[in-house]
Design a protein around this motif. Structure first.
Motif, PDB file in Angstrom:
ATOM      1  N   PHE A 193      32.552  45.223  16.626  1.00  0.00           N
ATOM      2  CA  PHE A 193      31.873  46.517  16.711  1.00  0.00           C
ATOM      3  C   PHE A 193      30.370  46.354  16.483  1.00  0.00           C
ATOM      4  CE2 PHE A 193      36.207  47.455  15.425  1.00  0.00           C
ATOM      5  CZ  PHE A 193      36.544  48.529  16.245  1.00  0.00           C
ATOM      6  N   ARG A 195      26.604  48.742  16.495  1.00  0.00           N
ATOM      7  CA  ARG A 195      26.062  50.114  16.489  1.00  0.00           C
ATOM      8  C   ARG A 195      25.279  50.433  17.759  1.00  0.00           C
ATOM      9  NH1 ARG A 195      22.167  51.303  13.465  1.00  0.00           N
ATOM     10  NH2 ARG A 195      21.421  49.172  13.219  1.00  0.00           N
ATOM     11  N   PRO A 277      30.496  51.946  12.279  1.00  0.00           N
ATOM     12  CA  PRO A 277      31.593  52.113  11.322  1.00  0.00           C
ATOM     13  C   PRO A 277      31.262  53.219  10.318  1.00  0.00           C
ATOM     14  CG  PRO A 277      30.921  49.814  11.495  1.00  0.00           C
ATOM     15  CD  PRO A 277      29.875  50.613  12.192  1.00  0.00           C
ATOM     16  N   THR A 293      35.193  54.730  13.644  1.00  0.00           N
ATOM     17  CA  THR A 293      33.812  54.549  14.097  1.00  0.00           C
ATOM     18  C   THR A 293      33.299  55.839  14.707  1.00  0.00           C
ATOM     19  OG1 THR A 293      34.496  53.760  16.288  1.00  0.00           O
ATOM     20  CG2 THR A 293      34.168  52.100  14.571  1.00  0.00           C
TER      21      THR A 293
END
Length: 457
Positions: A193, A195, A277, A293
């Motif tokens: 993951f 951002r 997250p 998320t």
């Protein structure tokens, strides 16, 4: 002629580069350098922070070995600064000290549930699979679905090692206990993951390409992540590295495994962009159960903002790879907020007053924070060494600067230190362990065994 007796604490690339640059620098004095490290073997994060299937980066060790093997730098391994040798001791026997201790802890991540059982720092996992002697031999690989948080090279290293079949690591120096642990792993899905978007990632094209070459692992990317804004389009058009990364990702979009459709591999590695997250959910026993998320989007100032759209994926473990963080050293100024020794271009200063601390210097990640690749450490060391040479008037005046003094001190304190000859013995021993299995080497993990082999005991 004046002689500089220099101590360097940390025998990784930063410390070795600093020693080499000083020895080659134009100066009006002789130099004698002693390199100290708390580990029995040199090379720091190149030996204990780089994934075992990275032979190209491991090749840096060859260059570092050439520096040490010249014989003009002494090594004292298995010596703990602050315990076996203190700053006061160094002042008695040297004119100055450079701290090159790096950053080995994980940076914190302020997300609810990050303290759940099954939530780990990536640095600890890296230390385990690299056979660091100060970490447990076992690692609880017990989850089918795993999350990795971060979009840098460490995140990709962790994701790759988790997703890769253990047998495909047998050609590397992976320790036996690590092979057995990975072999028994039930993992089927690794989710990474980030951002921000695909055009803002921090990993390099080489790292990304290696993911797509894993045997029996499908790469899964999601079409919704590639609706580029103008800033992303401009980055792809103007930056060759970003352009190559985009090309690799776009090629994966054409594979049948994209969006989880049609993949035939037994394992999948998912790349989720625009995903911040916001929570790690726990089960009734306090273990990691899911990650939540928030979908993000570009803002107008080069960053991202939340959209309010939340998504949840069931996972059994999570690894945060959001950066490393430095550790304080006894009697040395430390900036707790940034995890570095406060300094001006490598000259250590007092926290708060910014007053110079005579004779004390820093280089590498403990100087500037954990950013940049190993190569950046050279220019970093050049800056520090330039000040060290020019600061001759403020060097310490040691009571006993003789070469034998530190040896006598360590012997008196019953420190089982290792030297360059000892590293050669350990190096040859590890290579010999690997030879019957047609492997480059098998790394010795136990600290006591490392010391025994190094000291020829």
């Amino acid at each position: 002629m004046t002689k500089l007796r220099l101590a360097i604490v940390g025998a990784g690339p930063a410390g070795i580069y600093a020693a080499d640059i000083l020895l080659k620098a134009e100066r009006k004095f002789d130099v004698s350098i002693d390199l100290f490290d708390h580990l029995p073997a040199p090379y720091g994060l190149v030996r204990y922070g780089v994934a075992p299937d990275h032979p190209r980066i491991k090749g840096i060790i060859n260059a570092l070995r050439d520096v040490l093997d010249r014989g003009d730098i002494r090594i004292f391994g298995n010596v703990r600064f602050g315990i076996d040798v203190t700053l006061a001791d160094l002042k008695k026997h040297y004119n100055a000290v450079i701290f090159a201790t790096g950053a080995i802890k994980d940076a914190d991540l302020d997300v609810p549930g990050i303290d759940a059982e099954g939530s780990y720092g990536a640095a600890d996992f890296v230390s385990w699979y690299d056979g660091h002697p100060d970490f447990p031999r076992e690692w609880p690989l017990d989850a089918a679905s795993v999350a990795v948080l971060g979009n840098g090279n460490v995140a990709l290293d962790v994701a790759r090692v988790l997703a890769k079949h253990a047998d495909d690591l047998l050609s590397t120096e992976i320790p036996a206990n690590v092979y057995e642990g990975l072999k028994a792993s039930p993992v089927t899905d690794v989710h990474v993951f980030g951002r921000r978007g695909p055009a803002q990632v921090k990993f390099t094209p080489l790292e990304l390409r290696e993911l797509g070459e894993l045997r029996d692992v499908d790469m899964v990317v999601y079409d919704e992540d590639f609706d580029y804004d103008e800033a992303s389009k401009a980055a792809i058009a103007s930056n060759k590295q970003v352009m190559v990364i985009d090309r690799v990702l776009q090629s994966w979009r054409q594979r049948p495994s994209v969006n989880n459709v049609g993949g035939e591999a037994s394992r999948r590695l998912h790349l989720h962009f625009w995903a911040r997250p916001v929570e790690i959910k726990k089960d009734a026993d306090g273990r990691v159960a899911a990650i939540v998320t928030e979908r993000t989007r570009p803002n107008n100032s080069g960053g991202v903002e939340g959209t309010g759209e939340l998504r949840e994926i069931a996972i059994g473990q999570v690894y945060r790879a959001v950066g490393y963080f430095g550790s304080p050293l006894p009697d040395v100024p430390f900036d707790k907020r940034h995890g570095v020794i406060p300094n001006h271009e490598g000259q250590v200063v007092e926290k708060g007053s910014n007053e110079r601390v005579p004779g004390v210097y820093a280089t590498g990640w403990i100087k500037r924070g954990p950013v940049g690749l190993i190569g950046h450490t050279k220019s970093d060391a050049m800056e520090t060494i330039r000040h060290l040479i020019n600061d001759q008037a403020s060097w310490w005046t040691p009571e006993d600067p003789s070469d034998e003094a530190i040896i006598s001190l360590l012997a008196e304190r019953q420190v089982a230190w290792t030297d360059l000859d000892g590293w050669h013995r350990l190096d040859q021993h590890e290579v010999a362990l690997g030879a019957p299995h047609e492997r480059e080497r098998v790394k010795v993990v136990d600290r006591d065994e490392m010391v025994r082999v190094s000291r020829g005991e």
